[in-house]
Enzyme design. Structure first.
Site, short mmCIF file in Angstrom:
data_model
loop_
_atom_site.label_atom_id
_atom_site.label_comp_id
_atom_site.label_asym_id
_atom_site.label_seq_id
_atom_site.Cartn_x
_atom_site.Cartn_y
_atom_site.Cartn_z
CD GLU A 152 -26.64 6.63 -41.18
OE1 GLU A 152 -25.95 6.18 -40.23
OE2 GLU A 152 -27.01 5.92 -42.15
CG HIS A 194 -27.23 -2.29 -39.51
ND1 HIS A 194 -27.15 -2.47 -40.88
CD2 HIS A 194 -27.07 -0.96 -39.29
CE1 HIS A 194 -26.94 -1.28 -41.46
NE2 HIS A 194 -26.89 -0.35 -40.52
CG HIS A 253 -29.19 3.33 -39.59
ND1 HIS A 253 -28.74 2.17 -40.17
CD2 HIS A 253 -30.55 3.33 -39.69
CE1 HIS A 253 -29.79 1.48 -40.62
NE2 HIS A 253 -30.90 2.17 -40.35
CD GLU A 260 -24.94 1.32 -38.35
OE1 GLU A 260 -24.13 0.81 -39.16
OE2 GLU A 260 -25.96 1.94 -38.71
ZN ZN Z 1 -26.71 1.67 -40.54
#
Ligand code: ZN
Length: 314
Positions: free
Chosen positions: A278, A103, A196, A140
């Site tokens: 993640e 992102h 992430h 994030e």
């Molecule tokens: Zn993400």
């Protein structure tokens, strides 16, 4: 199942010394035994021979001693022990790693741009997404950039070339997922990790690694990277669990911390070994307390870096 149940990690094996007595201990025992049995003069002669042969100036190879030395030292000519060591040329020499901070903090202000559809080979998908936030608003995208920069420093300290797909505030939004993949491909990266954190309901905790499924379509053909990407992911999972103390996700992956997906453009378009991690669930208070801690993020970066280094054989 915790990753503790997996086979012993090579890095643990490498740090454990060989479980045998050093050569000089055994020779001392021999000398004492001979001295006790032989006449004094003979014992003295034996002692001299043993000590001469075992001394630090001895030129003949000492197999037991050599096994404790670095390979470069034992391979060097015995006649020139003072010759300068050649530059270290290990498994990390000349290798490239791409870290992809998931992102972009600017994506929230550029929804039109990031909603543009891009071709991920198997189908069309949004260029990028905003990512999630903790309940208190920590993005994030802030987390992923911070961990990526920390991982870069650790990897560069190992001598690796590291490329980030974007830098903090170097662009208003994105990059798009196809460009993120392209950066790793064009760098001919030996390993690519997209960083992430998840955003699912509270109570879901832990980390997971996303591995590429075997997909083929358009520009997507992951068959060559499925195997190496799994090895990369497994290395990162075990190291991440070790450095952070976190458990594999309790809400997917059946406790392995590994998940296979065929819908991520960043994986489908990659020609290089690549995984997503993640790191935790930003919407769970306990995970969020870790994700917002700089000390924990350093541990996370260490786990990712150690996993990459292990994958590359370093
Ligand atoms: Zn993400």
């Amino acid at each position: 199942m915790r990753n503790d149940d997996s086979p012993p990690r090579p890095e643990a094996a490498a740090s454990a010394g060989p479980d045998h007595r050093p050569w000089f201990t055994r020779r001392s025992t021999l000398v004492i035994a001979v001295a006790a049995l032989a006449p004094t003069a003979l014992a003295g002669w034996v002692l001299t021979q043993v000590l001469t042969g075992a001394g630090p100036d001895a030129r003949d190879a000492k197999p037991a001693a050599a096994s404790n030395a670095a390979p470069a030292t034992s391979a060097a000519s015995p006649a020139s022990p003072a010759a300068p060591a050649a530059p270290a040329k290990g498994p990390l020499t000349g290798r490239t790693v791409v870290i992809d901070p998931g992102h972009n903090t600017g994506n929230f202000d550029h929804t039109d741009e990031i909603e543009r559809q891009v071709d991920i080979g198997t189908n069309l998908k949004e260029c990028d997404t905003t990512g999630t936030t903790t309940n208190s608003g920590y993005m994030e995208a802030e987390f992923t950039m911070d961990v990526s920069v920390r991982a870069r420093a650790l990897l560069e300290a190992k001598g690796l070339k590291v490329v980030l797909t974007h830098e903090a505030a170097d662009r208003a939004w994105g990059p798009c997922i196809d460009e993120r993949a392209r950066i790793g491909n064009e760098a001919k990266a030996d390993a690519v990790v997209s960083v992430h954190a998840d955003g699912v309901s509270a109570g879901n905790r832990g980390f997971h690694i996303i591995l590429p499924a075997e997909v083929k379509g358009g520009a997507a053909d992951t068959a060559p990277i499925v195997g190496p990407s799994r090895r990369l992911g497994e290395r990162i999972a075990s190291n991440f669990a070790r450095t952070t103390g976190s458990s594999p996700a309790n809400y997917l992956g059946s406790g392995t911390g590994l998940v296979i997906r065929d819908d991520l453009g960043g994986l489908n378009l990659s020609t290089q070994p690549k995984v997503f991690i993640e790191c935790g669930n930003m919407r769970d208070a306990k995970d969020a307390a870790q994700l917002t801690s700089p000390e924990w993020r350093q541990k996370a970066a260490q786990g990712i870096a150690d996993g990459i280094v292990g994958f590359l054989g370093g």
